[in-house]
Scaffold this motif. Structure first.
Motif, short mmCIF file in Angstrom:
data_model
loop_
_atom_site.label_atom_id
_atom_site.label_comp_id
_atom_site.label_asym_id
_atom_site.label_seq_id
_atom_site.Cartn_x
_atom_site.Cartn_y
_atom_site.Cartn_z
N ASP A 122 31.23 26.47 64.43
CA ASP A 122 30.05 26.03 65.16
C ASP A 122 28.78 26.57 64.49
O ASP A 122 28.57 27.78 64.43
CB ASP A 122 30.14 26.54 66.61
CG ASP A 122 29.04 26.01 67.49
OD1 ASP A 122 28.11 25.34 66.98
OD2 ASP A 122 29.09 26.28 68.70
N GLU A 123 27.96 25.66 63.99
CA GLU A 123 26.72 26.04 63.31
C GLU A 123 25.70 26.65 64.26
O GLU A 123 24.75 27.30 63.84
CB GLU A 123 26.11 24.81 62.62
CG GLU A 123 26.99 24.18 61.57
CD GLU A 123 27.21 25.04 60.35
OE1 GLU A 123 26.33 25.83 59.99
OE2 GLU A 123 28.30 24.93 59.76
N THR A 124 25.89 26.44 65.57
CA THR A 124 24.90 26.92 66.54
C THR A 124 25.23 28.31 67.08
O THR A 124 24.45 28.86 67.84
CB THR A 124 24.79 25.94 67.73
OG1 THR A 124 26.04 25.90 68.42
CG2 THR A 124 24.40 24.55 67.24
N SER A 130 25.36 32.16 67.42
CA SER A 130 24.38 33.17 66.96
C SER A 130 24.97 33.98 65.81
O SER A 130 26.18 34.06 65.64
CB SER A 130 23.99 34.10 68.12
OG SER A 130 25.06 34.96 68.42
N ALA A 168 25.10 31.97 58.12
CA ALA A 168 24.51 32.24 59.43
C ALA A 168 23.58 33.45 59.38
O ALA A 168 22.48 33.43 59.93
CB ALA A 168 25.60 32.46 60.47
N LYS A 180 20.37 32.50 57.49
CA LYS A 180 19.48 31.69 58.32
C LYS A 180 18.78 32.57 59.36
O LYS A 180 17.58 32.41 59.62
CB LYS A 180 20.25 30.58 59.02
CG LYS A 180 20.64 29.44 58.12
CD LYS A 180 21.41 28.39 58.91
CE LYS A 180 21.85 27.24 58.03
NZ LYS A 180 22.65 26.25 58.78
#
Length: 127
Positions: free
Chosen positions: A60-62, A64, A118, A121
């Motif tokens: 899942d790219e979303t 945290s 992640a 980003k």
């Protein structure tokens, strides 16, 4: 049909038949164990391919960039991938372990890449 306690699916039975025909066409006598090993390896490969795809679908790219959240996502995706692999894989324990080890290596590498992305980003958002 069953072979060694394993329920044969249509594609597995077709694979066995194809191996028998190929062996006979070469002028040799087919050996059930050898043909079965080839079918089992093909099924394990198919299971590995499906499991890798499922693992990637569940990254899942979303999520945290916190270690706990990333680790939980990885564990969940890995569990789904292993379940998919084990549902398809046939053959002896050694063969299954070989392909499961390949899956573990794949997921570990992909998780490290996902984690690094992640964290990168998240770091860019802080700056």
């Amino acid at each position: 049909k069953r072979l060694g306690g394993t329920m044969l699916t249509g594609p597995m039975l077709a694979g066995l038949a194809a191996m028998y025909v190929e062996t006979i066409n070469k002028g040799a006598v087919p050996v059930i164990a050898t043909a079965w090993q080839g079918v089992a390896e093909a099924e394990c490969r198919r299971g590995l391919d499906e499991a890798e795809a499922i693992y990637m679908e569940n990254l899942d790219e979303t999520v945290s960039a916190e270690e706990e959240a990333l680790s939980a996502m990885h564990q969940s995706a890995l569990a789904k991938a292993l379940e998919a692999f084990r549902a398809v894989a046939v053959g002896d324990a050694q063969m299954k372990e070989k392909f499961e080890s390949q899956l573990q290596s794949f997921t570990s590498t992909r998780f490290k890449q996902h984690r690094a992305t992640a964290l990168s980003k998240a770091e860019m958002h802080i700056m």
